[in-house]
Design a protein around this motif. Structure first.
Motif, PDB file in Angstrom:
ATOM      1  N   ARG A 178      -1.230 -14.819  17.697  1.00 12.36           N
ATOM      2  CA  ARG A 178      -0.082 -13.902  17.723  1.00 12.36           C
ATOM      3  C   ARG A 178       0.598 -13.892  19.090  1.00 12.36           C
ATOM      4  N   LYS A 212      -4.094  -8.312  10.131  1.00  8.50           N
ATOM      5  CA  LYS A 212      -2.907  -9.128   9.874  1.00  8.50           C
ATOM      6  C   LYS A 212      -2.033  -8.498   8.801  1.00  8.50           C
ATOM      7  N   GLU A 213      -2.677  -8.020   7.737  1.00 10.69           N
ATOM      8  CA  GLU A 213      -1.939  -7.372   6.648  1.00 10.69           C
ATOM      9  C   GLU A 213      -1.232  -6.111   7.151  1.00 10.69           C
ATOM     10  N   GLN A 216       1.825  -6.980   9.185  1.00  6.29           N
ATOM     11  CA  GLN A 216       2.891  -7.500   8.330  1.00  6.29           C
ATOM     12  C   GLN A 216       3.679  -6.345   7.723  1.00  6.29           C
ATOM     13  N   SER A 219       5.724  -4.682  10.544  1.00  3.08           N
ATOM     14  CA  SER A 219       6.850  -5.520  10.962  1.00  3.08           C
ATOM     15  C   SER A 219       8.034  -5.369  10.015  1.00  3.08           C
ATOM     16  N   LYS A 220       7.771  -5.158   8.726  1.00  6.12           N
ATOM     17  CA  LYS A 220       8.858  -4.962   7.765  1.00  6.12           C
ATOM     18  C   LYS A 220       9.702  -3.746   8.150  1.00  6.12           C
TER      19      LYS A 220
END
Length: 339
Positions: A178, A212-213, A216, A219-220
């Motif tokens: 990352r 990670k999930e 994600q 980040s949306k």
């Protein structure tokens, strides 16, 4: 009795053996001038013809002060790779260079642990092939030599958190993937893994996938709101609450984001207010949300979501006699009507 000596015709064509242990573990974090002092002294220690060099000459040779030369000798003595022996009656001293390889062998035979931030700790740790492979791999993916500070931090994770070398490598790989390479960030991630009970490769993989999930999802929201930075601590707490405490889907959270986009000042606080209201009313799915908003259209305008249209209907309008106005304009054009 026979006396033996090696005659060198040109000193520049000779060589000075420098141990790899010095290059790998002592040199990287040492001040550059101190390394110059060490190497110059080491060269003299191997010379049978020019084995005397005063601090003043060393200072002039490498263009530093005599005080810095003396600080350098103290630094290397503190590192325990030289002995400085002062002679009586004058200011001369003997600088004795210690065979570092022999020092390593002595360390291995000791029962007591070396000091926490000493090079001896690094040397002893590298006697373990797994630890040595760990450092070599991290150096490879970093594309550079590791600093002593970094090595001490990784050893601290093993001692304080009980991380085996495999976990340390996985943690570094996860952060590097990352593009997070600064040491404070790595230390925080290590603490998070420890607090989460990560103590095996299986748990590390599971935790990394969850992490990670999570990001994600976060980040949306950040991308939707056009926030080009990491969330603040308060914002991250809200994101955690929306997705994992309230268990809203990505679509539901983004729907709340749509509402805040319509406000004069889009904010996390507004989104939190909307989602908290939906949570309190047990409205979860996107269909339930759409139905709720259709039944309560005013909810779209809550907290200034849509600026109300301005109207002047509250003012009492004037009435005009259009025929009378035409007659007055006609008379004015003929000069029959004064101003």
């Amino acid at each position: 009795m026979n006396y033996f000596r090696y005659k060198a015709y040109n000193e520049d064509l000779g060589h000075t053996p420098v141990e790899n242990i010095f290059i790998n573990h002592y040199m990287p974090d040492a001040p550059g001038d101190y390394v110059k002092v060490y190497l110059l002294g080491l060269k003299c220690s191997y010379s049978l013809q020019n084995n005397y060099l005063s601090d003043e000459i060393i200072a002039k040779t490498i263009n530093i002060s005599v005080e810095e030369v003396q600080k350098a000798w103290k630094y290397w003595q503190d590192q325990e790779i030289i002995n400085v022996i002062h002679t009586e009656g004058n200011n001369d001293k003997i600088v004795e260079f210690i065979d570092i390889r022999e020092k390593v062998l002595n360390i291995k035979g000791k029962e007591t642990k070396p000091a926490k931030n000493s090079v001896d700790r690094i040397i002893m740790a590298r006697q373990n092939s797994k630890v040595r492979d760990m450092f070599d791999y991290i150096r490879k993916i970093s594309g550079r030599e590791l600093s002593q500070n970094e090595i001490f931090v990784f050893l601290d994770w093993m001692d304080d958190y009980g991380f085996p070398p495999e976990i340390v490598v996985m943690l570094i790989e996860d952060c590097y993937s990352r593009n997070k390479k600064d040491l404070p960030y790595l230390k925080q991630v290590a603490k998070n893994w420890f607090d989460a009970g990560v103590d095996s490769q299986e748990k590390a993989i599971e935790y990394a996938n969850r992490h990670k999930e999570k990001w994600q999802k976060y980040s949306k929201v950040l991308n939707f709101l056009r926030i080009g930075r990491q969330p603040t601590a308060v914002e991250e707490e809200m994101l955690q609450k929306w997705f994992y405490e309230y268990s809203f889907s990505d679509e539901a959270v983004l729907k709340a984001c749509e509402l805040t986009i319509k406000t004069l000042k889009p904010s996390f606080s507004y989104i939190d207010k909307v989602l908290s209201e939906w949570h309190d009313k047990n409205i979860k799915t996107i269909d339930e949300i759409e139905a709720y908003l259709s039944r309560n259209p005013s909810k779209d305008n809550k907290d200034g979501a849509k600026a109300p249209k301005r109207s002047f209907n509250n003012f009492k309008g004037r009435t005009y006699d259009t025929d009378l106005l035409k007659q007055r304009l006609l008379k004015k054009s003929r000069g029959e009507l004064s101003e």
